[in-house]
Write an enzyme that holds these catalytic residues in place. Structure first.
Site, PDB file in Angstrom:
ATOM      1  N   TYR A  98       0.848  -1.191   0.000  1.00  0.00           N
ATOM      2  CA  TYR A  98       0.000   0.000   0.000  1.00  0.00           C
ATOM      3  C   TYR A  98       0.882   1.239   0.000  1.00  0.00           C
ATOM      4  CZ  TYR A  98      -3.244   3.627   1.474  1.00  0.00           C
ATOM      5  OH  TYR A  98      -3.984   4.773   1.537  1.00  0.00           O
ATOM      6  N   GLU A 186      -3.182   7.642  -4.461  1.00  0.00           N
ATOM      7  CA  GLU A 186      -3.076   6.350  -3.785  1.00  0.00           C
ATOM      8  C   GLU A 186      -2.872   5.228  -4.783  1.00  0.00           C
ATOM      9  OE1 GLU A 186      -5.855   4.855  -0.401  1.00  0.00           O
ATOM     10  OE2 GLU A 186      -6.637   3.952  -2.243  1.00  0.00           O
TER      11      GLU A 186
END
Length: 373
Positions: A98, A186
């Site tokens: 992530y 992101e």
């Protein structure tokens, strides 16, 4: 403004971030050409502005043409109003990570965030093992330095070629964040392939609404909204939200509106829609009510508190809106602020009762919606 995944990945590629080979399609007629480019196995990803697509069944893996056609047909026919699919080549995934950059509203610094365990369970991981989430603040005026990236990589426990690959992605993602005026950039998941390469498996990019004019490559389109009226309101810069209740709300200001939402809920009611009737829109009552009436409701609740936005101007605008649109449902008003005495006079002359207590106005609207008045 939220971008679709395919748009986020376009931005990524502009800044040198690798993404899977992909083709955007708008219907079944374009599928075969897309499959010819991506080959098999491939991934079909619904382009909708929501999270949790994997868990919602909006991402499908296909290993041949027949399964791809079946998956695409199902996605286009789903209840999620899917109008576009991103067809991508499947990636040989050895690991998922992530990585994101957002803004800390308290310190006004950028936050470089990483976790060595990415994927669909990242929210659960953040709640159950927050120590695994590494956060590195970055002074935007100073910019991203090597030590910021090193702190992130070492904090995630990465090293060697994987560490170098993720570090390069972090630097590229920061370029995206700054150059596209993002509130959030992101990658989840960031794929580490069997060959050790880092590839942006997914992409999320939210552009600051105040900077949209600086990003002409990403105009608002109908696809960004669930309904025609939401798109219509956005084009005119009028904040608009639609719900599933029966109380239409014309309200001024986000703080007051949030409070009114809570009061409606506490009184047992449910809002049908919210249209901003304050700030830059306080002189646009006729247009605001027109948008408000596009969603069915049993009562219209008008709650404002104006200082620079004068109460008498809003009251006069409301009266003009009623004359123009002749709304069939009752209207409850609580218009307070500068020149409110004149506002009360205007409302009374129009046959409206000017309430002065917001909680009383909410209770009355809830009672009307429930058939108690």
């Amino acid at each position: 403004m939220k971008l679709f995944e395919y748009q986020a990945k376009e931005a990524f590629r502009q800044k040198g971030l690798p993404t899977p080979e992909g083709v955007l399609i708008h219907g079944m007629g374009e599928l075969d050409d897309a499959l010819a480019r991506t080959g098999f196995p491939c991934v079909l990803k619904a382009q909708v502005l929501r999270g949790g697509r994997g868990k919602a069944g909006l991402i499908k893996v296909a290993r041949d043409a027949a399964s791809a056609r079946s998956a695409a047909a199902g996605l286009f026919a789903s209840e999620h109003q899917v109008r576009m699919l991103l067809v991508e080549e499947a990636v040989d995934i050895a690991r998922e990570i992530y990585l994101s950059i957002t803004v800390d509203p308290v310190s006004s610094r950028a936050l470089l965030i990483g976790c060595a365990e990415g994927g669909v369970e990242i929210e659960t991981l953040a709640a159950t093992a927050p120590e695994k989430i590494v956060t590195v603040p970055v002074d935007i005026a100073e910019g991203l330095g090597a030590y910021h990236v090193n702190n992130l990589i070492y904090g995630m426990g990465l090293s060697g070629e994987t560490g170098k690959a993720v570090a390069a992605i972090a630097r590229g993602l920061y370029r995206v964040f700054r150059d596209f005026d993002a509130q959030l950039a992101e990658i989840n998941p960031l794929f580490i392939t069997g060959e050790g390469k880092a590839v942006a498996g997914d992409g999320k990019l939210i552009i600051d609404d105040n900077s949209v004019w600086r990003q002409p490559g990403y105009p608002l389109t109908r696809s960004h909204f669930d309904s025609d009226v939401e798109f219509e309101a956005a084009q005119e810069g009028i904040p608009y939200l639609r719900f599933d209740g029966d109380i239409a709300l014309m309200c001024a200001g986000a703080g007051l509106t949030t409070t009114v939402f809570d009061l409606i809920n506490d009184a047992g009611g449910r809002p049908a829609t919210y249209v901003e009737f304050g700030g830059a829109n306080y002189t646009r009552a006729v247009r605001t009510m027109e948008l408000c009436l596009k969603t069915p409701s049993r009562v219209i609740l008008v709650v404002t508190f104006g200082t620079i936005a004068r109460a008498d101007v809003m009251a006069q605008g409301l009266v003009e809106a009623i004359r123009a649109h002749q709304p069939p449902q009752p209207i409850v008003t609580c218009i307070r602020g500068t020149n409110e005495e004149e506002a009360f006079r205007i409302l009374r002359e129009a046959g409206l009762e000017p309430l002065t207590d917001t909680e009383e106005a909410v209770r009355r609207a809830v009672d009307i919606a429930a058939g108690r008045q």
